[in-house]
Design an enzyme around this catalytic site. Sequence first.
Site, PDB file in Angstrom:
ATOM      1  N   CYS A   2       0.843  -1.200   0.000  1.00  0.00           N
ATOM      2  CA  CYS A   2       0.000   0.000   0.000  1.00  0.00           C
ATOM      3  C   CYS A   2       0.877   1.248   0.000  1.00  0.00           C
ATOM      4  O   CYS A   2       2.013   1.229   0.473  1.00  0.00           O
ATOM      5  CB  CYS A   2      -0.868   0.030   1.241  1.00  0.00           C
ATOM      6  SG  CYS A   2      -1.947  -1.379   1.381  1.00  0.00           S
ATOM      7  N   ARG A  27       5.027   0.396  -5.984  1.00  0.00           N
ATOM      8  CA  ARG A  27       4.836  -0.521  -4.866  1.00  0.00           C
ATOM      9  C   ARG A  27       3.799  -1.594  -5.177  1.00  0.00           C
ATOM     10  O   ARG A  27       3.758  -2.624  -4.500  1.00  0.00           O
ATOM     11  CB  ARG A  27       4.397   0.263  -3.625  1.00  0.00           C
ATOM     12  CG  ARG A  27       5.399   1.316  -3.204  1.00  0.00           C
ATOM     13  CD  ARG A  27       4.752   2.319  -2.293  1.00  0.00           C
ATOM     14  NE  ARG A  27       4.536   1.801  -0.969  1.00  0.00           N
ATOM     15  CZ  ARG A  27       5.418   1.866   0.023  1.00  0.00           C
ATOM     16  NH1 ARG A  27       6.579   2.451  -0.189  1.00  0.00           N
ATOM     17  NH2 ARG A  27       5.148   1.372   1.198  1.00  0.00           N
ATOM     18  N   TRP A  74      -3.063  -2.412  -1.819  1.00  0.00           N
ATOM     19  CA  TRP A  74      -2.843  -3.768  -2.318  1.00  0.00           C
ATOM     20  C   TRP A  74      -3.633  -4.667  -1.377  1.00  0.00           C
ATOM     21  O   TRP A  74      -3.327  -4.778  -0.201  1.00  0.00           O
ATOM     22  CB  TRP A  74      -1.357  -4.125  -2.305  1.00  0.00           C
ATOM     23  CG  TRP A  74      -1.121  -5.476  -2.892  1.00  0.00           C
ATOM     24  CD1 TRP A  74      -1.480  -6.685  -2.349  1.00  0.00           C
ATOM     25  CD2 TRP A  74      -0.536  -5.780  -4.160  1.00  0.00           C
ATOM     26  NE1 TRP A  74      -1.142  -7.703  -3.190  1.00  0.00           N
ATOM     27  CE2 TRP A  74      -0.565  -7.190  -4.309  1.00  0.00           C
ATOM     28  CE3 TRP A  74       0.006  -5.006  -5.176  1.00  0.00           C
ATOM     29  CZ2 TRP A  74      -0.065  -7.829  -5.427  1.00  0.00           C
ATOM     30  CZ3 TRP A  74       0.512  -5.655  -6.291  1.00  0.00           C
ATOM     31  CH2 TRP A  74       0.474  -7.051  -6.411  1.00  0.00           C
ATOM     32  N   ASN A  98      -1.722   1.112   6.173  1.00  0.00           N
ATOM     33  CA  ASN A  98      -0.840   0.175   5.469  1.00  0.00           C
ATOM     34  C   ASN A  98      -0.390  -0.853   6.489  1.00  0.00           C
ATOM     35  O   ASN A  98       0.050  -0.491   7.575  1.00  0.00           O
ATOM     36  CB  ASN A  98       0.371   0.953   4.909  1.00  0.00           C
ATOM     37  CG  ASN A  98       1.331   0.052   4.155  1.00  0.00           C
ATOM     38  OD1 ASN A  98       1.053  -1.116   3.919  1.00  0.00           O
ATOM     39  ND2 ASN A  98       2.461   0.609   3.771  1.00  0.00           N
ATOM     40  N   LYS A 490      21.797 -16.975   0.809  1.00  0.00           N
ATOM     41  CA  LYS A 490      21.642 -15.526   1.044  1.00  0.00           C
ATOM     42  C   LYS A 490      22.500 -15.110   2.239  1.00  0.00           C
ATOM     43  O   LYS A 490      23.131 -14.065   2.231  1.00  0.00           O
ATOM     44  CB  LYS A 490      20.168 -15.156   1.317  1.00  0.00           C
ATOM     45  CG  LYS A 490      19.251 -15.271   0.108  1.00  0.00           C
ATOM     46  CD  LYS A 490      19.379 -14.142  -0.872  1.00  0.00           C
ATOM     47  CE  LYS A 490      20.020 -14.434  -2.158  1.00  0.00           C
ATOM     48  NZ  LYS A 490      19.671 -15.360  -3.112  1.00  0.00           N
ATOM     49  N   HIS A 509      22.960 -37.847   9.941  1.00  0.00           N
ATOM     50  CA  HIS A 509      24.035 -38.443   9.141  1.00  0.00           C
ATOM     51  C   HIS A 509      25.275 -37.551   9.110  1.00  0.00           C
ATOM     52  O   HIS A 509      26.079 -37.628   8.196  1.00  0.00           O
ATOM     53  CB  HIS A 509      23.529 -38.728   7.727  1.00  0.00           C
ATOM     54  CG  HIS A 509      22.339 -39.637   7.731  1.00  0.00           C
ATOM     55  ND1 HIS A 509      22.426 -40.976   8.023  1.00  0.00           N
ATOM     56  CD2 HIS A 509      21.018 -39.371   7.558  1.00  0.00           C
ATOM     57  CE1 HIS A 509      21.220 -41.510   8.001  1.00  0.00           C
ATOM     58  NE2 HIS A 509      20.351 -40.556   7.720  1.00  0.00           N
ATOM     59  N   LYS A 608      26.756  -9.768 -10.674  1.00  0.00           N
ATOM     60  CA  LYS A 608      25.362 -10.061 -10.980  1.00  0.00           C
ATOM     61  C   LYS A 608      25.244 -11.095 -12.094  1.00  0.00           C
ATOM     62  O   LYS A 608      24.379 -11.947 -12.076  1.00  0.00           O
ATOM     63  CB  LYS A 608      24.653  -8.749 -11.368  1.00  0.00           C
ATOM     64  CG  LYS A 608      23.163  -8.893 -11.592  1.00  0.00           C
ATOM     65  CD  LYS A 608      22.451  -9.157 -10.287  1.00  0.00           C
ATOM     66  CE  LYS A 608      21.018  -9.569 -10.476  1.00  0.00           C
ATOM     67  NZ  LYS A 608      20.547 -10.395  -9.343  1.00  0.00           N
TER      68      LYS A 608
END
Length: 613
Positions: A2, A27, A74, A98, A490, A509, A608
């Site tokens: 939102c 957004r 949204w 929001n 990440k 294991h 990248k």
Amino acid sequence: MCGIVGYLGPLNPKDVILQGLKKLEYRGYDSAGVAILHHGKAKQVRAPGKLSALEDKLKNETFDGHLGIGHTRWATHGAPTETNAHPHQVDGISLVHNGIIENYQDIRETLIKSGAQILSDTDSELVAHLIAREVKKTKNLYLAVEHILPELRGAFSIVAIWNEAPDEMVAFKDGPPLVVGIGEKQAFVASDVQALLNYTKKFIYLEDREIVSIKGDKIEIFTAQGAPIIKKVTEINWNPEMVEKQGFAHFMLKEIYEQPRSVAAALEPHTNAQTHEVHLKTEGLGSAEFSDLLKKTKRFCIVACGTSFYAAQVAKYLIETLAQVPVDIDVASEFRYRSPVLEKDTLFMTISQSGETADTLAALRLAKEKGLQILSLCNVKNSTIDREAHIKLYMLSGPEIGVASTKAFTSTLTVLSCLSLQWAKSKGTLLKADEKEMVQALLAAPAQLEVVLAYDKYFKETAQKLKNYRGFLYMGRGLSYPIAMEGALKMKELAYLHAEGYAAGEMKHGPLALIDNRMAIVMLCPKDQWYEKTFSNLEEAKARGGEVLALGTGEDENLKRKSHFYLALPKAHWIVNPLLSTIPLQLMAYHLAFQLGYDVDQPRNLAKSVTVE
Ligand code: F6R
């Protein structure tokens, strides 16, 4: 996500708010609205769909007041209809919101018992009711907002105005971002600075649980308990690169936050939102021909690198389960240097965000030489892999600039889910009812991702506590196993901390030997068909002194009890769980890396696009 804009000042609020909302379009949203003072009352105009629909409705509207709020919504609670669009109005209060009010069901029941007329399906309208109830007692908007805060649980930002206070706007933030813009005899509130750059470069960034009262040209900020706070005014000196970040500190953060929108974009060509059917659309082959090809294919082979490879691992589970076709997956750097057995009725797929990864491209060429049909899934159209493939699918994530892949991963999972469903449908292994259920679940995923993003403050808090661990073991079963690998990647690439992704069943294991109170176990344990088995693995880790950070579904008290840290995800269909679980793992790695002072967008030693082997 939102978007919020509020304005108090001498300019035409309609123009300021509309322009601000346009800047927040990136957004993602599915309805919009404004409430602007006219003849002493806030006039509400709302429209489902794009901002142009709202603009059309506002074309002939004039307002004589100098105060207004606007919103792009949204949908999370309730469909994207006009009634559910913001602002919500109750007894002279107009409100935009929001985020998520977690205890909205309890609040709703209490309000209904007390005779409130609730018009929408949203959690937001309930806040307007609470403020309206309170302002009757306090006759003061700021106090009314302050008084109702203890009744609200969740992660949310709100802005409220009151017909009886035509020169006052009150905002509160606890979760989703909110900034105050300072102008000459005017003030603004918005979800990000991007919305206000045409009017001011001076901003106050609100922290969680701060309330701002804007009255005339006086801006005052308080704690949620009413203690005044002196805040720093930040003067923004934008360079083009920063503007591209659209107000986010990093491209990576922006791209993480784009995921509700990018997942929706990835779904759009392949699903019918009315009938809830899947119709995979490829370039290079018509739908009917592609469906025939899938029917004939005896074996599927997917080759990729890094994050794209983990997405391939998810596809293996999905395609084997739904379409009952054997799937081989391989990292491209291994595939190209062994002697893979590739038979004629194998369909070969490469997955690559950049479409330029050298090993993946080499694998594609090898398979092509062997006479196989090549299907590609790329983000960058007209990249080498895209050009060389026979049949093409697209992630449609928009440019991904952060070196660590985020939104391209969830878009890839989305397209691969559609491919799996299409395959099962073409082969006749999918019941109509299951198709509908799963497509519906996928179409609901963007709103659920929005809910997960609204909890970012919890992921940030948790990340703060992870600094002192020696290492991380990410574990999951089934669909959560590749997500565990992605989460570990990440953490490694951003925070430079040792992290491993493991199949939870593999713990005994070997990895169990690593466990002590300095090794954090990140256990992905959503309520799915693997839940009980994963839960037992968590107990094994716990019994050996492991400190567990569990990612579960909703208020899972058992899981909570067993975990050092517990993060809840919304209840979702199993096909959607991988998308939802990815977000906290991305955000925790991001926050931890940022706190450690690392370059989040460009981690050391990484690029990248890996165009050399
Ligand atoms: C990790 C990451 C990399 C890429 C890999 C493949 O965050 O970004 O592991 O996924 O280099 O890149 P593409 O998908 O462009 O082939």
